[in-house]
Design a protein around this motif. Sequence first.
Motif, PDB file in Angstrom:
ATOM      1  N   UNK A  23       0.815  -1.214   0.000  1.00  0.00           N
ATOM      2  CA  UNK A  23       0.000   0.000   0.000  1.00  0.00           C
ATOM      3  C   UNK A  23       0.853   1.271   0.000  1.00  0.00           C
ATOM      4  N   UNK A  24       2.122   1.152   0.300  1.00  0.00           N
ATOM      5  CA  UNK A  24       3.024   2.302   0.291  1.00  0.00           C
ATOM      6  C   UNK A  24       3.432   2.710  -1.122  1.00  0.00           C
ATOM      7  N   UNK A  25       3.163   1.848  -2.095  1.00  0.00           N
ATOM      8  CA  UNK A  25       3.571   2.095  -3.481  1.00  0.00           C
ATOM      9  C   UNK A  25       2.492   2.857  -4.245  1.00  0.00           C
ATOM     10  N   UNK A  26       2.947   3.688  -5.185  1.00  0.00           N
ATOM     11  CA  UNK A  26       2.034   4.379  -6.096  1.00  0.00           C
ATOM     12  C   UNK A  26       1.350   3.342  -6.978  1.00  0.00           C
ATOM     13  N   UNK A  27       0.248   3.730  -7.606  1.00  0.00           N
ATOM     14  CA  UNK A  27      -0.484   2.804  -8.484  1.00  0.00           C
ATOM     15  C   UNK A  27       0.408   2.217  -9.571  1.00  0.00           C
ATOM     16  N   UNK A  28       1.393   2.991 -10.029  1.00  0.00           N
ATOM     17  CA  UNK A  28       2.328   2.497 -11.042  1.00  0.00           C
ATOM     18  C   UNK A  28       3.712   2.236 -10.444  1.00  0.00           C
ATOM     19  N   UNK A  29       3.786   2.172  -9.105  1.00  0.00           N
ATOM     20  CA  UNK A  29       5.054   1.960  -8.415  1.00  0.00           C
ATOM     21  C   UNK A  29       5.650   0.599  -8.736  1.00  0.00           C
ATOM     22  N   UNK A  30       6.971   0.520  -8.624  1.00  0.00           N
ATOM     23  CA  UNK A  30       7.705  -0.690  -9.000  1.00  0.00           C
ATOM     24  C   UNK A  30       8.604  -1.136  -7.857  1.00  0.00           C
ATOM     25  N   UNK A  31       8.562  -2.437  -7.577  1.00  0.00           N
ATOM     26  CA  UNK A  31       9.531  -3.107  -6.707  1.00  0.00           C
ATOM     27  C   UNK A  31      10.390  -3.944  -7.628  1.00  0.00           C
ATOM     28  N   UNK A  32      11.689  -3.700  -7.605  1.00  0.00           N
ATOM     29  CA  UNK A  32      12.562  -4.369  -8.557  1.00  0.00           C
ATOM     30  C   UNK A  32      13.799  -4.931  -7.867  1.00  0.00           C
ATOM     31  N   UNK A  33      14.032  -6.212  -8.085  1.00  0.00           N
ATOM     32  CA  UNK A  33      15.238  -6.889  -7.631  1.00  0.00           C
ATOM     33  C   UNK A  33      15.873  -7.513  -8.878  1.00  0.00           C
ATOM     34  N   UNK A  34      16.566  -6.715  -9.689  1.00  0.00           N
ATOM     35  CA  UNK A  34      17.016  -7.178 -11.006  1.00  0.00           C
ATOM     36  C   UNK A  34      17.946  -8.378 -10.969  1.00  0.00           C
ATOM     37  N   UNK A  35      18.693  -8.559  -9.908  1.00  0.00           N
ATOM     38  CA  UNK A  35      19.657  -9.658  -9.861  1.00  0.00           C
ATOM     39  C   UNK A  35      19.008 -11.016  -9.647  1.00  0.00           C
ATOM     40  N   UNK A  36      17.725 -11.050  -9.319  1.00  0.00           N
ATOM     41  CA  UNK A  36      17.038 -12.328  -9.172  1.00  0.00           C
ATOM     42  C   UNK A  36      16.897 -13.054 -10.508  1.00  0.00           C
ATOM     43  N   UNK A  37      17.009 -12.323 -11.613  1.00  0.00           N
ATOM     44  CA  UNK A  37      16.926 -12.968 -12.934  1.00  0.00           C
ATOM     45  C   UNK A  37      17.992 -14.034 -13.090  1.00  0.00           C
ATOM     46  N   UNK A  38      19.146 -13.840 -12.440  1.00  0.00           N
ATOM     47  CA  UNK A  38      20.214 -14.842 -12.528  1.00  0.00           C
ATOM     48  C   UNK A  38      19.815 -16.140 -11.834  1.00  0.00           C
ATOM     49  N   UNK A  39      18.790 -16.084 -10.976  1.00  0.00           N
ATOM     50  CA  UNK A  39      18.276 -17.279 -10.297  1.00  0.00           C
ATOM     51  C   UNK A  39      17.012 -17.806 -10.978  1.00  0.00           C
ATOM     52  N   UNK A  40      16.660 -17.199 -12.115  1.00  0.00           N
ATOM     53  CA  UNK A  40      15.459 -17.632 -12.832  1.00  0.00           C
ATOM     54  C   UNK A  40      14.169 -17.119 -12.220  1.00  0.00           C
ATOM     55  N   UNK A  41      14.248 -16.030 -11.457  1.00  0.00           N
ATOM     56  CA  UNK A  41      13.084 -15.454 -10.786  1.00  0.00           C
ATOM     57  C   UNK A  41      12.825 -14.075 -11.375  1.00  0.00           C
ATOM     58  N   UNK A  42      11.572 -13.806 -11.711  1.00  0.00           N
ATOM     59  CA  UNK A  42      11.207 -12.466 -12.171  1.00  0.00           C
ATOM     60  C   UNK A  42      11.215 -11.544 -10.961  1.00  0.00           C
ATOM     61  N   UNK A  43      12.176 -10.687 -10.899  1.00  0.00           N
ATOM     62  CA  UNK A  43      12.348  -9.817  -9.752  1.00  0.00           C
ATOM     63  C   UNK A  43      11.719  -8.452  -9.927  1.00  0.00           C
ATOM     64  N   UNK A  44      10.639  -8.370 -10.681  1.00  0.00           N
ATOM     65  CA  UNK A  44       9.988  -7.077 -10.900  1.00  0.00           C
ATOM     66  C   UNK A  44       8.481  -7.215 -10.710  1.00  0.00           C
ATOM     67  N   UNK A  45       7.937  -6.318  -9.909  1.00  0.00           N
ATOM     68  CA  UNK A  45       6.487  -6.271  -9.706  1.00  0.00           C
ATOM     69  C   UNK A  45       6.068  -4.807  -9.804  1.00  0.00           C
ATOM     70  N   UNK A  46       4.965  -4.564 -10.511  1.00  0.00           N
ATOM     71  CA  UNK A  46       4.489  -3.196 -10.671  1.00  0.00           C
ATOM     72  C   UNK A  46       3.042  -3.090 -10.214  1.00  0.00           C
TER      73      UNK A  46
END
Length: 134
Positions: A23-46
């Motif tokens: 709830x602290x994020x804006x409607x178009x806010x993004x949480x991004x953990x780009x290095x998780x891609x190296x583990x095969x995990x999508x590290x981006x949520x909007x």
Amino acid sequence: MNNAKQLLAAYLESIRDPHAAAALFADDGVLELPYLKSLGIDGRAQGPKAIEGFIASLIAKVPDFQFKNVRYLIETPEQVFAEYEVEALVPSTGKIYRQMYAGRLVARDGKIALLREALDTVAAADAFSPARAD
């Protein structure tokens, strides 16, 4: 209005409540953990709904997940950069997840527009991988 430091502090303190953290994020806010891609995990949520799901998935895997030892290194009203740690049991592997995160938060209109976090993917992979039989 919440500034960047206040938003990051609120996020870190509420991480065990995915709805409150998201709830602290804006409607178009993004949480991004780009290095998780190296583990095969999508590290981006909007958007709050996707971010809530991302955090809930993490808490389901690590029920005692909680940030501690926060160190603010750079701070302006719109941006903050900090380091923070986690040390919690991963029940599925029986291992302790020890991690140092580095996070940059960008605030806009009292909400989180972007939270980009870096972490040690080797430590994450080790904690979430079953023990090998030697």
